[in-house]
Design a protein around this motif. Structure first.
Motif, PDB file in Angstrom:
ATOM      1  N   ALA A 148       0.821  -1.220   0.000  1.00  0.00           N
ATOM      2  CA  ALA A 148       0.000   0.000   0.000  1.00  0.00           C
ATOM      3  C   ALA A 148       0.855   1.271   0.000  1.00  0.00           C
ATOM      4  N   GLU A 149       0.476   2.189  -0.870  1.00  0.00           N
ATOM      5  CA  GLU A 149       1.111   3.512  -0.880  1.00  0.00           C
ATOM      6  C   GLU A 149       0.255   4.515  -0.111  1.00  0.00           C
ATOM      7  N   ILE A 150      -1.051   4.228  -0.120  1.00  0.00           N
ATOM      8  CA  ILE A 150      -1.982   5.049   0.665  1.00  0.00           C
ATOM      9  C   ILE A 150      -2.581   4.147   1.750  1.00  0.00           C
ATOM     10  N   VAL A 151      -2.388   4.524   2.982  1.00  0.00           N
ATOM     11  CA  VAL A 151      -2.943   3.733   4.083  1.00  0.00           C
ATOM     12  C   VAL A 151      -4.142   4.471   4.673  1.00  0.00           C
ATOM     13  N   LEU A 152      -5.284   3.774   4.680  1.00  0.00           N
ATOM     14  CA  LEU A 152      -6.440   4.312   5.382  1.00  0.00           C
ATOM     15  C   LEU A 152      -6.369   3.787   6.807  1.00  0.00           C
ATOM     16  N   TRP A 153      -6.213   4.682   7.747  1.00  0.00           N
ATOM     17  CA  TRP A 153      -6.060   4.332   9.166  1.00  0.00           C
ATOM     18  C   TRP A 153      -7.426   4.564   9.790  1.00  0.00           C
ATOM     19  N   ALA A 154      -8.209   3.503   9.990  1.00  0.00           N
ATOM     20  CA  ALA A 154      -9.615   3.697  10.373  1.00  0.00           C
ATOM     21  C   ALA A 154     -10.062   2.654  11.372  1.00  0.00           C
ATOM     22  N   TYR A 155     -11.065   3.023  12.154  1.00  0.00           N
ATOM     23  CA  TYR A 155     -11.561   2.131  13.213  1.00  0.00           C
ATOM     24  C   TYR A 155     -13.085   2.195  13.268  1.00  0.00           C
ATOM     25  N   GLY A 156     -13.678   1.174  13.863  1.00  0.00           N
ATOM     26  CA  GLY A 156     -15.138   1.152  14.031  1.00  0.00           C
ATOM     27  C   GLY A 156     -15.852   1.176  12.688  1.00  0.00           C
ATOM     28  N   SER A 157     -17.041   1.762  12.657  1.00  0.00           N
ATOM     29  CA  SER A 157     -17.815   1.680  11.416  1.00  0.00           C
ATOM     30  C   SER A 157     -17.155   2.475  10.282  1.00  0.00           C
ATOM     31  N   SER A 158     -16.315   3.454  10.595  1.00  0.00           N
ATOM     32  CA  SER A 158     -15.593   4.167   9.527  1.00  0.00           C
ATOM     33  C   SER A 158     -14.645   3.228   8.788  1.00  0.00           C
ATOM     34  N   ALA A 159     -14.160   2.213   9.492  1.00  0.00           N
ATOM     35  CA  ALA A 159     -13.270   1.246   8.849  1.00  0.00           C
ATOM     36  C   ALA A 159     -14.023   0.410   7.816  1.00  0.00           C
TER      37      ALA A 159
END
Lengths: 379, 182
Positions: free
Chosen positions: A277-288
């Motif tokens: 991955a070059e772009i990391v989505l750092w997300a938790y809960g329902s946003s993940a």
């Protein structure tokens, strides 16, 4: 034999998880959007020899949980942001008196009454810094119905093991939606009980850390008699102002959670398409969930996106976040708040990559399109 | 079936459309073993006025939990049709109660009409089963779950004394729904 499955709400799954973990006490005060946790447990607890009490208010509810736990019961309360705000003094008390307990926060918007029926993720910093004074915090953030069950069990385990309050945070969306849950069989998930004293009642000291960072906890009302206070205390539980004792206690109570060994035990992350991955989505809960959807769509367009999803928000996954900052061109943090965990991500990244956020606080969930638009803006 | 199929039930609060959504999700997730996710309008809007329940059914795990573009929509009242018969996919289906939705929303989808409340009252004899008729009509129209799975899910949800009544309602709705699209 096939395992039992059912279609249940997140809040119901939480109640089932609590019972599985051995919870024997619930003290709470009903508040949207968490009420179904209490409703469900009011029916379930008497059947397993437990007690359910609707207290006079949120503060009384937290006090009842601390009291119940000191007598040896695994104890739970469930609330939402406004309730967690009211409980803060007693959460601090549970921290310093080292009382295992679990607090469920089904997050809505805020501050104050905010929007009771809408989802939010704006209590994640409160979970760490809500109560005053230096203290350790453990907070877990499940994203699905199955995970709410499992993380509620894990919350009890961590509370018992580290002798402290543990918070489980999920938002109104996950709390109220229904998905299939497959109930684990008894014995399938690990259940941890607090360590009991091995010394005689005469020799027992409730905060004697000579054998480890987490002292054994005797049940109040048993032959073990001891003193509990919110003051800084010595090993015997009585107040002290001796500088070296206060200093050692303060440091131990943070270190028992933030030392390397404990972090490795408590931290739990999911990584999806992270390898290249070059772009990391750092997300938790329902946003993940929205972020994972976005990753799949972005990959179809040839954009190397991946998802890093902490299930343990506190202690903060510092090491892995730092590694990802080294690997990625950018870390994007989608949150249903105006930017909270992004502050920690940014702190740990130390300028090694671009950090940007996607925020939403209007009562609707972050949708994949918003996240994708931000990714395309950044690359 | 497409990987992700979205259904929205809408009508007046108290018409049993949240229950219809739960039953459909149970048919898919528990009986057929697919992935399904059910959500609903919550809070003041769920008490009287227009209310909705959404079900997403998929062969794969469901990430985003809300409707993105609705494949099939049901509207039992005019208010529900005006408020919730939106975001329907091109070529999608909209089923409306023929008596209560006088002005059908316009869009790039096919509108079907059934007098659902009247069928419940006159053909079955109880208005309370309108939600089961609506549910089975949608199943008949879309085949999103099998006829048998839908019926089984209905039977599991209702008290034994009401089993036959609901079975009758289910079969009526299913046949009428299926006939609409054939």
């Amino acid at each position: 034999m096939a395992k039992k499955s059912a279609l249940v709400q997140g809040n119901q799954a939480c109640a089932h998880g609590a019972i599985y973990a051995g919870c024997k006490f619930f003290g709470g005060y009903p508040i949207t959007p968490s009420t179904e946790v209490a409703e469900e447990l009011s029916a379930m607890l008497p059947k397993v020899g437990g007690k359910f009490i609707q207290m006079e208010d949120e503060i009384g509810a937290m006090a009842s949980v601390i009291g119940a736990s000191l007598t040896g019961a695994k104890a739970l309360t469930a609330t939402s942001g406004p309730g967690v705000s009211l409980k803060q003094e007693l959460i601090g008390y549970a921290c310093i008196a080292e009382v295992p307990c679990v607090i469920i926060n089904v997050m809505r918007g805020g501050p104050s009454t905010g929007m009771p029926t809408g989802p939010g993720q704006s209590d994640v910093m409160q979970a760490k810094w809500g109560t005053h004074g230096d203290h350790a915090a453990i907070a877990l953030v499940p994203e699905s119905i199955q995970e709410i069950f499992e993380e509620t069990v894990r919350a009890f385990n961590l509370a018992e093991k580290y002798r402290m309050p543990v918070q489980v945070l999920y938002d109104e969306i996950v709390g109220h939606m229904r998905e299939r849950i497959v109930f684990p069989e008894p014995g399938e998930l690990e259940i941890i009980d607090r360590e009991a004293p091995t010394v005689s009642p005469e020799e027992y000291k409730p905060f004697d850390s000579s054998k480890g960072q987490v002292p054994p906890l005797a049940a109040f009302g048993s032959e073990y008699k001891y003193h509990v206070t919110g003051l800084n205390k010595a090993a015997d539980g009585f107040p002290t102002t001796k500088a070296e004792l206060v200093d050692a206690e303060e440091r131990r109570q943070v270190d028992k959670v933030e030392c390397e060994e404990a972090r490795a035990d408590i931290e739990k992350n999911e990584e999806y398409m992270i390898e290249d991955a070059e772009i990391v989505l750092w997300a938790y809960g329902s946003s993940a969930r929205s972020a994972r959807y976005a990753v799949n769509e972005l990959r179809k367009e040839g954009i190397k996106a991946g998802l890093f999803r902490p299930l343990t928000l506190w202690p903060f996954p510092e090491k892995r976040t730092a590694e990802l900052a080294e690997q990625a061109k950018a870390i994007i943090v989608p949150e249903m708040n105006l930017g909270q965990m992004i502050i920690e991500v940014d702190r740990v990244a130390q300028g090694r990559c671009t950090i940007d956020g996607v925020h939403r606080v209007d009562g609707d969930p972050l949708n994949p399109g918003q996240i994708m638009a931000k990714v395309k803006e950044v690359i | 079936m497409a990987e992700r199929y979205e259904i929205r039930f809408s009508g007046a609060g108290g018409q049993g459309l949240i229950t219809a959504g739960i039953i459909l999700a149970e048919a898919a997730a528990i009986i057929e073993g697919k992935h399904a996710l059910q959500s609903q309008s919550y809070g003041p809007e769920a008490r009287g006025g227009a209310s909705k329940s959404e079900v997403i059914i998929s062969d794969a795990p469901i990430d985003y939990p809300k409707a993105t573009i609705v494949d099939t929509c049901l509207a039992m009242t005019q208010e529900a049709a005006d408020k919730y018969a939106v975001g329907i996919k091109k070529g999608g289906l909209l089923l409306i109660d023929a008596d209560f939705v006088k002005t059908a929303p316009k869009g790039d989808f096919t509108v079907y009409r059934l007098p659902i409340m009247r069928m419940a009252k006159e053909d079955i004899g109880r208005e309370i089963v309108a939600n089961v008729i609506a549910l089975s009509a949608v199943i008949g129209m879309t085949g999103v779950v099998s006829r048998e799975a839908g019926e089984e899910a209905v039977v599991r949800r209702v008290p034994p004394a009401f089993k036959d009544l609901n079975k009758k309602a289910y079969n009526l709705g299913y046949e009428k729904g299926k006939a609409l699209v054939n």
